[in-house]
Design an enzyme around this catalytic site. Structure first.
Site, PDB file in Angstrom:
ATOM      1  N   CYS A 416       0.798  -1.218   0.000  1.00 57.62           N
ATOM      2  CA  CYS A 416       0.000   0.000   0.000  1.00 57.62           C
ATOM      3  C   CYS A 416       0.835   1.275   0.000  1.00 57.62           C
ATOM      4  O   CYS A 416       0.485   2.247  -0.664  1.00 57.62           O
ATOM      5  CB  CYS A 416      -0.945  -0.007   1.193  1.00 57.62           C
ATOM      6  SG  CYS A 416      -0.104  -0.244   2.757  1.00 57.62           S
ATOM      7  N   HIS A 460      -2.463   0.846   6.906  1.00 54.16           N
ATOM      8  CA  HIS A 460      -2.734   1.025   5.483  1.00 54.16           C
ATOM      9  C   HIS A 460      -2.428   2.462   5.098  1.00 54.16           C
ATOM     10  O   HIS A 460      -2.401   3.358   5.958  1.00 54.16           O
ATOM     11  CB  HIS A 460      -4.208   0.694   5.200  1.00 54.16           C
ATOM     12  CG  HIS A 460      -4.518   0.511   3.758  1.00 54.16           C
ATOM     13  ND1 HIS A 460      -3.770  -0.286   2.924  1.00 54.16           N
ATOM     14  CD2 HIS A 460      -5.515   1.038   2.991  1.00 54.16           C
ATOM     15  CE1 HIS A 460      -4.282  -0.256   1.717  1.00 54.16           C
ATOM     16  NE2 HIS A 460      -5.343   0.543   1.709  1.00 54.16           N
ATOM     17  N   ASP A 476      -8.233   4.573  -3.081  1.00 57.93           N
ATOM     18  CA  ASP A 476      -7.303   3.559  -2.555  1.00 57.93           C
ATOM     19  C   ASP A 476      -6.682   2.812  -3.728  1.00 57.93           C
ATOM     20  O   ASP A 476      -7.278   1.877  -4.265  1.00 57.93           O
ATOM     21  CB  ASP A 476      -8.045   2.597  -1.632  1.00 57.93           C
ATOM     22  CG  ASP A 476      -7.081   1.669  -0.929  1.00 57.93           C
ATOM     23  OD1 ASP A 476      -5.878   1.678  -1.283  1.00 57.93           O
ATOM     24  OD2 ASP A 476      -7.518   0.938  -0.023  1.00 57.93           O
TER      25      ASP A 476
END
Lengths: 659, 313
Positions: A416, A460, A476
């Protein structure tokens, strides 16, 4: 001088330590050392362990303390070691190291009962100091059990006792602790807590893994492998679906080519937000040593002792060093800052010069292709991640100076952090205001406890871009590469990282264990002045102040004392029933002047009574015969004869008889 | 504590010093006669607990507070255990051997209990001993220094224990109504008892009569006693034993024969003669101002005579 001489005399008079007692002492000190190992420097704990082992071995060979000339150099060495291994020589950590060192040194010279008592008292104190560093359930239970050898040592110092094996010496100490537990819990609940510290609270520098206000690839990678709990969330209503469980902790604006960081938070307060759906929930945060309070995207109100910044980060007034609980309300659908100030816009577009030329070129190319359609550019970037051969892994290849170029055009792998970083750089290069947000995503829904457990490994990073008319929008990019990351979690997404021990039953054990931990954190560690005040709410008393608490404590302790005394005084000696009735008879006769002499036999006594009370001669004769029947006719008195004797005693009356 | 101060306090403040008059046996310890105070270590530990409490409260560290409460409650519970160590203990009997004045006598205290008790201690004057006692009876001996002959009442003894953690000391005074009979001390040297005429007579009469016994020659035997004829048939010289009748002779020990001495000197001399007679296995009788012990010998005779001497006014 006089005092010294007296203490020397006392020491001389104090009996020498037995070998058993000394062994137990060494065990106690070893346990204290083990409790402190996690925050001692390895070579200091190793050295102390060696010293302890040597002392144990040496006294086994022959009794006698360590020579006096050795003590001073060891003390000097200890001071040196503690000073060298701790950044702050007056801090808590240095204090604890010094205390444990002194304990081991005390053992070096312990030869008498008196020394041993001093050492064991100090061991109790040193055990407690270990709790200043970790007050988790396991640590507390370990340390409470660490009292066992200490108590057993104190027992072993008493003379004339039966010799037993080591586990058997620990057992009575355990039962003593268990018996003391109710009173201890009672006192724990009622001891009035201080409103503020009397002296400086610890500034613990112990490092805790967790999110921080900056993001670099290596730190984040470590975090994703850490399974410890980060926070627990209990929702008032139904929990939001998994793809909406984004917990916002930090908003990172500044990029220097390698790491993202957050500038000093301004005083600017958050502007009102247009919200559509809100949810309220309670968060229990594990100590993070940071000020950020993670909250579900997007928090719209700050809890007490915290502020909501303009970019909707929640910031507590002071670092979270102890487990903390807070309530927040969040908006699940919102419009954040529909109009962006020029200043903010400039910050959200800033890129370091001279980095990542190929990325810049790609962004320029997209801008030319899609014109002013920012949404389309973002979509193009997501498509690139989705179809451009990108792979999700927790162990990506190293990136060079042109980190984003390497990632986008060469390695094509990462987690991420790389995706969020690359996406934001692309957006900024294309002229779209954007920033990186870090926090947690997902979490495990514990059906037993009805709460969401978020671990450090759920950390994250994602992006927010500002679109005209819509405000800041969460994007995202990791989801484009690996949608499972969002629905299953980081581990499940990185298939190559799966390990054999992550089996289902282990997972369920961990969830049960987590419930216990949560209970411990909320019920015991988090039990503070506020909880104390509300103790008697079910009974209609809403505010219990210190005086009332003290009074309750005293009254309750008196009750416990009464219970304890009742236990201590209860005579459990079995008395022979015939003898008991004989005592009753003696009591009756005693009131009329016939007292049984010490050592007088029953027959002689009753015949003397018969002479003294001639009118009752027959009754006394019958009593005497009945008693002798009870006592001596059989080895065990038969129930019938005891009953007969009892009836005679009951019916016997001296009243109305003239002597 | 200073013994003089203690004596004064007990006389003046019997309630405060828990003084008890002598009591008959058996003595059972119960709550009204067991006292508990913290020991020096207990007091120091209380200070330590206070420090820990303040520290835990200051750092708002609930785990440490819990530990401190646990330790405090444990110490309080240890007080109850200390009490139970003594509660219900019975002193069943006290026995003492005979002793000569000036020597220490071993006094045996027999305790009785229905359950195991450990780390009990018994103080008798300066002497002290520790013992454990299982269900049943246990005998504990302590030396008691004696000074002069006669009945010596037992001083009070203290039974105490700091079991289990040494933080509290439970104690009780026992003052059994018992006395030890101390025999008089024999004088070191002095004349042998005067022989009666009748003895001398019989001695001479019997000498030379009894030739039946022959024994091995011992250095110093007169040559005229050697049985030459019998010796010729043996490897050693044999001697005609004329000593036999002399062993039969009786010592009549008499108070009134020791005129010119004061009472204690008379008693010391008689004691020495009794010792000697007993050692030599002689038969003896004893005449005292009020009592008379007929002729006899053996341990019982000796004990009776010594006891009479001991109890003379």
């Amino acid at each position: 001088m006089n005092l010294l001489a007296r203490s020397a005399r006392a020491r001389a008079a104090s009996p020498a330590l037995t070998r058993d007692a000394f062994d137990l002492m060494c065990l106690s000190a070893a346990i204290v050392l083990v409790a402190h190992v996690p925050h001692l420097s390895p070579w200091l704990s190793g050295g102390l362990a060696l010293m302890l082992a040597w002392r144990w071995w040496q006294r086994r060979q022959r009794s006698g303390g360590a020579p006096a000339w050795l003590k001073l150099p060891i003390l000097a060495l200890l001071v040196l070691a503690v000073t060298a291994s701790n950044a702050n020589p007056l801090g808590q950590q240095a204090g604890a190291s010094f205390a444990i060192g002194l304990l081991v040194m005390k053992l070096l010279e312990s030869e008498t009962t008196r020394d041993a008592r001093v050492a064991m008292g100090f061991a109790c104190f040193t055990l407690m100091t270990a709790l200043l560093f970790d007050q988790g359930l396991l640590a507390t239970v370990f340390i409470a059990l660490g009292l066992l050898p200490t108590l057993a040592t104190l027992r072993a110092l008493e003379p004339a006792q039966l010799r037993t094996s080591l586990p058997r010496t620990l057992l009575p100490a355990l039962s003593l602790l268990a018996a003391a537990l109710p009173l201890a819990l009672f006192a724990f609940v009622l001891v009035p807590r201080l409103n503020g510290p009397l002296w400086g609270t610890p500034s613990s520098h112990a490092s805790v893994t967790g999110l921080s206000d900056s993001m670099s690839p290596s730190e984040f990678g470590e975090l994703l492998l850490d399974d410890s709990p980060a926070l627990r969330v209990a929702f008032d209503d139904a929990p939001p679906p998994n793809n909406q469980r984004y917990f916002r902790a930090y908003v990172l604006w500044d990029y220097d080519g390698r790491r993202w960081s957050s500038p000093d938070p301004g005083d600017e307060a958050a502007a009102p937000v247009e919200v559509a759906a809100t949810t309220s929930y309670r968060v229990s945060l594990e100590p993070s040593r940071q000020r950020a309070l993670p909250a579900l995207d997007l928090p719209i109100e700050a809890p007490a002792h915290a502020q909501l910044l303009a970019d909707h980060q929640l910031l507590a007034d002071r670092p979270v060093n102890d487990p903390l609980e807070y309530r927040v309300r969040s908006a699940l659908r919102y419009h954040l800052q529909p109009s962006l100030s020029a200043d903010a816009r400039q910050r959200a577009l800033r890129l370091p010069g001279g980095f990542n030329p190929r990325t810049q070129a790609l962004a320029t190319q997209w801008r030319q292709r899609y014109g002013s359609d920012d949404g389309a550019i973002a979509q193009a970037a997501l498509s690139l991640f989705h179809d451009g051969g990108f792979r999700y892994t927790l162990a990506p290849a190293e990136l060079g100076r042109e980190a984003m170029d390497d990632f986008l055009f060469t390695t094509h792998e990462g987690f991420c952090e790389q995706y969020a970083s690359a996406f934001t750089v692309l957006m900024r290069a294309a002229g779209i205001p954007s920033r990186v947000v870090t926090g947690y995503q997902g979490g495990y829904w514990n059906t037993l406890g009805n709460y969401l457990l978020v671990r450090q490994s759920d950390a994250h990073a994602w992006s927010e871009i500002w679109l005209a008319g819509r405000g800041w929008v969460r994007i995202d990019p990791t989801a484009a590469v690996r949608p499972e990351r969002i629905s299953l979690g980081a581990y499940a997404a990185a298939e190559d990282q799966q390990t054999w021990y992550r089996s289902d039953w282990l997972e369920s054990m961990r969830n049960h264990w987590d419930i216990v931990n949560r209970w411990w954190n909320e019920g015991v560690i988090g039990f503070d002045t506020m909880s104390q005040r509300g103790l008697l709410t079910p009974f209609g008393i809403h505010d219990l102040d210190g005086t009332a608490l003290g009074a309750l404590l005293v009254v309750g302790s008196a009750l416990f004392a009464a219970l304890g005394l009742a236990w201590a005084m209860a005579r459990r000696d079995k008395i022979d029933p015939a003898l008991a009735w004989m005592r009753v008879l003696e009591h009756k006769l005693d009131r009329h002047g016939v007292t049984r002499r010490p050592g007088e036999g029953p027959q002689h006594y009753l015949s003397r009574a018969a002479r003294a009370l001639p009118a009752r001669r027959d009754a006394l004769k019958a009593l005497s015969e009945s008693y002798l029947e009870c006592r001596y006719a059989h080895a065990e008195p038969s129930p019938e004869s005891v009953r007969a004797f009892r009836r005679l005693v009951r019916d016997f009356k001296v009243r109305g008889v003239v002597k | 504590m200073n013994p003089r101060l203690q004596r004064w306090a007990e006389r003046r403040l019997p309630a405060l010093t828990r003084y008890r008059r002598p009591e008959g046996l058996p003595l059972e310890l119960h709550r009204r006669r067991i006292y508990i105070v913290p020991t020096g270590f207990g007091a120091a530990f209380a200070v330590l607990l206070t420090v820990m409490l303040v520290g835990a409260l200051n750092y708002a560290n609930n785990a440490a507070l819990l530990l401190t409460c646990l330790l405090g409650a444990t110490s309080a519970a240890s007080m109850l255990v200390a009490f139970r160590t003594l509660d219900g203990l019975r002193l069943a009997s006290v026995r003492a051997d005979h002793v000569v004045a000036g020597e220490a006598v071993q006094v045996q205290f027999e305790f009785e209990t229905t359950r195991l008790r450990q780390a009990l201690r018994l103080d008798l004057g300066p002497a002290s001993t520790a013992f454990a006692i299982a269900a049943g009876r246990t005998s504990v001996g302590l030396p008691l220094q004696t000074a002069k002959r006669g009945w010596m009442p037992l001083p009070r003894v203290r039974v105490w224990s700091s079991w289990p953690l040494g933080m509290f000391r439970a104690w009780s005074w026992l003052h059994p109504q018992q006395a030890v009979l101390v025999w008089p001390r024999a004088e070191a040297t002095g004349p042998t008892p005067p022989h009666h005429d009748a003895d001398q007579q019989r001695h001479r009469l019997h000498q030379g009569d009894d030739l039946a016994a022959l024994r091995d020659y011992r250095l110093g035997d007169p040559p005229r006693h050697i049985a030459w004829r019998a010796s010729a048939r043996h490897e050693h010289l044999l001697v005609k034993d004329f000593e036999q009748p002399e062993a039969q002779h009786e010592w009549r020990l008499d108070w009134y024969q020791l005129a010119g001495l004061d009472d204690e000197a008379r008693i010391a001399r008689l004691a020495r003669w009794l010792d000697e007679a007993d050692r030599r296995g002689e038969a003896y009788s004893l005449r005292l101002p009020q009592q008379q012990v007929p002729m006899g010998s053996g341990a019982q005779q000796y004990a009776q005579c010594m006891s009479l001497l001991a109890t003379l006014p």
